[in-house]
Design a protein around this motif. Structure first.
Motif, PDB file in Angstrom:
ATOM      1  N   GLN A  67       0.824  -1.207   0.000  1.00 55.91           N
ATOM      2  CA  GLN A  67       0.000   0.000   0.000  1.00 55.91           C
ATOM      3  C   GLN A  67       0.862   1.263   0.000  1.00 55.91           C
ATOM      4  O   GLN A  67       0.542   2.238  -0.690  1.00 55.91           O
ATOM      5  N   LYS A  68       1.939   1.250   0.762  1.00 56.80           N
ATOM      6  CA  LYS A  68       2.831   2.413   0.809  1.00 56.80           C
ATOM      7  C   LYS A  68       3.447   2.689  -0.556  1.00 56.80           C
ATOM      8  O   LYS A  68       3.785   3.832  -0.874  1.00 56.80           O
ATOM      9  N   LEU A  69       3.570   1.630  -1.366  1.00 61.74           N
ATOM     10  CA  LEU A  69       4.143   1.762  -2.700  1.00 61.74           C
ATOM     11  C   LEU A  69       3.055   1.948  -3.767  1.00 61.74           C
ATOM     12  O   LEU A  69       3.343   1.948  -4.962  1.00 61.74           O
ATOM     13  N   ASN A  70       1.803   2.054  -3.309  1.00 65.04           N
ATOM     14  CA  ASN A  70       0.648   2.362  -4.158  1.00 65.04           C
ATOM     15  C   ASN A  70       0.289   1.251  -5.154  1.00 65.04           C
ATOM     16  O   ASN A  70      -0.275   1.523  -6.216  1.00 65.04           O
ATOM     17  N   TYR A  71       0.629   0.006  -4.838  1.00 66.47           N
ATOM     18  CA  TYR A  71       0.182  -1.102  -5.675  1.00 66.47           C
ATOM     19  C   TYR A  71      -1.326  -1.280  -5.528  1.00 66.47           C
ATOM     20  O   TYR A  71      -1.915  -0.968  -4.479  1.00 66.47           O
ATOM     21  N   ASN A  72      -1.952  -1.788  -6.555  1.00 67.35           N
ATOM     22  CA  ASN A  72      -3.355  -2.183  -6.504  1.00 67.35           C
ATOM     23  C   ASN A  72      -3.374  -3.643  -6.045  1.00 67.35           C
ATOM     24  O   ASN A  72      -2.900  -4.522  -6.761  1.00 67.35           O
ATOM     25  N   ILE A  73      -3.887  -3.898  -4.856  1.00 75.05           N
ATOM     26  CA  ILE A  73      -3.718  -5.201  -4.211  1.00 75.05           C
ATOM     27  C   ILE A  73      -5.039  -5.967  -4.184  1.00 75.05           C
ATOM     28  O   ILE A  73      -6.059  -5.445  -3.734  1.00 75.05           O
ATOM     29  N   ILE A  74      -4.989  -7.217  -4.653  1.00 76.88           N
ATOM     30  CA  ILE A  74      -6.145  -8.108  -4.645  1.00 76.88           C
ATOM     31  C   ILE A  74      -5.771  -9.374  -3.885  1.00 76.88           C
ATOM     32  O   ILE A  74      -4.650  -9.876  -4.001  1.00 76.88           O
ATOM     33  N   SER A  75      -6.692  -9.880  -3.100  1.00 79.05           N
ATOM     34  CA  SER A  75      -6.517 -11.212  -2.511  1.00 79.05           C
ATOM     35  C   SER A  75      -7.890 -11.873  -2.454  1.00 79.05           C
ATOM     36  O   SER A  75      -8.911 -11.238  -2.751  1.00 79.05           O
ATOM     37  N   PHE A  76      -7.914 -13.130  -2.078  1.00 74.14           N
ATOM     38  CA  PHE A  76      -9.191 -13.833  -1.936  1.00 74.14           C
ATOM     39  C   PHE A  76      -9.015 -15.022  -1.013  1.00 74.14           C
ATOM     40  O   PHE A  76      -7.901 -15.493  -0.783  1.00 74.14           O
ATOM     41  N   ASP A  77     -10.132 -15.476  -0.454  1.00 73.27           N
ATOM     42  CA  ASP A  77     -10.133 -16.668   0.381  1.00 73.27           C
ATOM     43  C   ASP A  77     -10.429 -17.886  -0.477  1.00 73.27           C
ATOM     44  O   ASP A  77     -11.393 -17.888  -1.250  1.00 73.27           O
ATOM     45  N   ALA A  78      -9.603 -18.909  -0.352  1.00 74.39           N
ATOM     46  CA  ALA A  78      -9.839 -20.151  -1.086  1.00 74.39           C
ATOM     47  C   ALA A  78     -11.159 -20.778  -0.652  1.00 74.39           C
ATOM     48  O   ALA A  78     -11.658 -20.500   0.447  1.00 74.39           O
ATOM     49  N   PRO A  79     -11.758 -21.615  -1.480  1.00 75.84           N
ATOM     50  CA  PRO A  79     -12.939 -22.368  -1.048  1.00 75.84           C
ATOM     51  C   PRO A  79     -12.676 -23.074   0.283  1.00 75.84           C
ATOM     52  O   PRO A  79     -11.584 -23.584   0.525  1.00 75.84           O
ATOM     53  N   ALA A  80     -13.666 -23.045   1.173  1.00 78.29           N
ATOM     54  CA  ALA A  80     -13.591 -23.670   2.500  1.00 78.29           C
ATOM     55  C   ALA A  80     -12.641 -22.933   3.438  1.00 78.29           C
ATOM     56  O   ALA A  80     -12.261 -23.455   4.481  1.00 78.29           O
ATOM     57  N   HIS A  81     -12.240 -21.722   3.079  1.00 78.20           N
ATOM     58  CA  HIS A  81     -11.351 -20.916   3.893  1.00 78.20           C
ATOM     59  C   HIS A  81     -11.910 -19.492   4.021  1.00 78.20           C
ATOM     60  O   HIS A  81     -12.664 -19.029   3.161  1.00 78.20           O
ATOM     61  N   GLY A  82     -11.494 -18.804   5.084  1.00 80.44           N
ATOM     62  CA  GLY A  82     -11.875 -17.410   5.248  1.00 80.44           C
ATOM     63  C   GLY A  82     -13.373 -17.198   5.166  1.00 80.44           C
ATOM     64  O   GLY A  82     -14.161 -17.896   5.806  1.00 80.44           O
ATOM     65  N   ASN A  83     -13.775 -16.226   4.356  1.00 84.78           N
ATOM     66  CA  ASN A  83     -15.193 -15.901   4.174  1.00 84.78           C
ATOM     67  C   ASN A  83     -15.796 -16.545   2.929  1.00 84.78           C
ATOM     68  O   ASN A  83     -16.924 -16.201   2.541  1.00 84.78           O
ATOM     69  N   SER A  84     -15.065 -17.443   2.302  1.00 83.06           N
ATOM     70  CA  SER A  84     -15.607 -18.161   1.139  1.00 83.06           C
ATOM     71  C   SER A  84     -16.433 -19.357   1.607  1.00 83.06           C
ATOM     72  O   SER A  84     -16.246 -19.865   2.711  1.00 83.06           O
ATOM     73  N   THR A  85     -17.318 -19.817   0.747  1.00 78.98           N
ATOM     74  CA  THR A  85     -18.151 -20.971   1.088  1.00 78.98           C
ATOM     75  C   THR A  85     -17.446 -22.267   0.689  1.00 78.98           C
ATOM     76  O   THR A  85     -16.358 -22.250   0.121  1.00 78.98           O
ATOM     77  N   GLY A  86     -18.094 -23.376   0.963  1.00 74.34           N
ATOM     78  CA  GLY A  86     -17.545 -24.673   0.616  1.00 74.34           C
ATOM     79  C   GLY A  86     -16.947 -25.390   1.817  1.00 74.34           C
ATOM     80  O   GLY A  86     -16.701 -24.785   2.866  1.00 74.34           O
ATOM     81  N   ASN A  87     -16.708 -26.696   1.638  1.00 73.45           N
ATOM     82  CA  ASN A  87     -16.177 -27.529   2.711  1.00 73.45           C
ATOM     83  C   ASN A  87     -14.860 -28.195   2.360  1.00 73.45           C
ATOM     84  O   ASN A  87     -14.188 -28.736   3.244  1.00 73.45           O
ATOM     85  N   ILE A  88     -14.495 -28.193   1.078  1.00 74.51           N
ATOM     86  CA  ILE A  88     -13.266 -28.865   0.674  1.00 74.51           C
ATOM     87  C   ILE A  88     -12.415 -27.947  -0.193  1.00 74.51           C
ATOM     88  O   ILE A  88     -12.910 -26.972  -0.769  1.00 74.51           O
ATOM     89  N   LEU A  89     -11.124 -28.313  -0.270  1.00 75.32           N
ATOM     90  CA  LEU A  89     -10.211 -27.603  -1.159  1.00 75.32           C
ATOM     91  C   LEU A  89      -9.186 -28.587  -1.698  1.00 75.32           C
ATOM     92  O   LEU A  89      -8.676 -29.442  -0.969  1.00 75.32           O
ATOM     93  N   ASN A  90      -8.913 -28.481  -2.982  1.00 74.61           N
ATOM     94  CA  ASN A  90      -7.804 -29.193  -3.615  1.00 74.61           C
ATOM     95  C   ASN A  90      -7.211 -28.258  -4.660  1.00 74.61           C
ATOM     96  O   ASN A  90      -7.799 -27.219  -4.997  1.00 74.61           O
ATOM     97  N   VAL A  91      -6.055 -28.588  -5.178  1.00 76.46           N
ATOM     98  CA  VAL A  91      -5.376 -27.677  -6.106  1.00 76.46           C
ATOM     99  C   VAL A  91      -6.184 -27.411  -7.375  1.00 76.46           C
ATOM    100  O   VAL A  91      -6.268 -26.265  -7.823  1.00 76.46           O
ATOM    101  N   PRO A  92      -6.813 -28.427  -8.003  1.00 75.45           N
ATOM    102  CA  PRO A  92      -7.627 -28.107  -9.181  1.00 75.45           C
ATOM    103  C   PRO A  92      -8.760 -27.119  -8.888  1.00 75.45           C
ATOM    104  O   PRO A  92      -9.007 -26.197  -9.686  1.00 75.45           O
TER     105      PRO A  92
END
Length: 282
Positions: free
Chosen positions: A101-126
């Motif tokens: 942020q100090k360098l003024n980048y436009n920053i995006i992130s997200f929660d993987a399925p079954a993590h954080g505020n995302s829905t779902g119960n499982i996660l795999n690489v595909p």
């Protein structure tokens, strides 16, 4: 007593799956796969809520099965997409986000399925890869930064989708060989060869590749953009040999091996390496 239970519980589960395999290899494989893909942690904790709530953006629907929560910290610079690891969420990047942020980048992130505020119960690489593709198509980042399973997902994503707008990739403490991960899984649960053969057949049918075919080493050969790979020699979660092999096959990669920083790679030293790398020639 609690430590003893934690130690023997996987063996009890493995024994149940082994017994199940006596009457149905498919059922045993499905059970083993479901357990393998089910995270035990990673949902947003109370002390993480305020930070993430300030940046909540869209929820994107992936494969008509899960809603993936995205976050955005706006800036006028290049767009950076941050991809967290197993049993984590977007909050794990908060210190790096402050620097970006100090360098003024436009920053995006997200929660993987079954993590954080995302829905779902499982996660795999595909599944994680398809989520990453959805987010990538929406925000069009020029830089991907992934940690652990997020790092492997970033590599597999480039192999599978070849996104033209990605200019740099950073991989932190990523695993490589699914076969090695599955050997550890088999050992922890003491599962028999019948179950493992069933797992391989399930993976082939569901994803179109065998356990032995899923290889970060091999995927890295397809990457034609510059990359930074960081791994700690004392990583107790993912062996350092994984990143060494990926670097060997990634023609335009820079490899940094740290000592004593562990698997998390949260430290200032790592952030400084990342910032120096993504600022170079930009």
């Amino acid at each position: 007593m609690k430590k003893l239970l934690i130690k023997i519980l996987p063996k009890i589960i493995g024994a149940q799956i082994n017994i199940m395999s006596l009457w149905s290899k498919k059922a045993a494989a499905r059970k083993a796969f479901h357990i393998f893909c089910t995270p035990r942690a990673g949902r947003v904790k109370e002390d993480q809520t305020a930070f993430l709530n300030t940046a909540k953006d869209m929820q994107l629907r992936v494969n008509d099965t899960v809603n993936v929560q995205t976050y955005r910290w706006e800036g006028t610079g290049p767009t950076v997409l941050l991809i967290h690891g197993w049993e984590s969420n977007a909050h794990r990047w908060w210190r790096l986000i402050e620097v970006l942020q100090k360098l003024n980048y436009n920053i995006i992130s997200f929660d993987a399925p079954a993590h954080g505020n995302s829905t779902g119960n499982i996660l795999n690489v595909p599944l994680y890869t398809e989520s990453l593709e959805m987010v990538t198509q929406h925000y069009q980042p020029s830089i991907h930064i992934g940690h652990s399973v997020g790092g492997l997902t970033t590599i597999f994503h480039y192999y599978k989708h070849q996104p033209k707008h990605i200019k740099k990739i950073v991989s932190l403490g990523a695993p490589s060989e699914l076969s090695e991960i599955m050997k550890d899984y088999q050992r922890i649960l003491s599962m028999n060869t019948t179950v493992m053969k069933g797992l391989d057949l399930l993976v082939q049918k569901r994803f179109g590749f065998s356990i032995d075919d899923f290889s970060g080493y091999q995927f890295a050969k397809s990457i034609d953009v510059p990359g930074l790979i960081i791994h700690d020699v004392y990583d107790s979660i993912t062996p350092v040999e994984a990143s060494r092999g990926i670097h060997k096959n990634w023609k335009n990669s820079t490899y940094i091996e740290t000592s004593g920083l562990g698997h998390s790679l949260y430290q200032d030293e790592v952030r400084n390496h990342i910032i120096k790398y993504i600022k170079k020639d930009s």
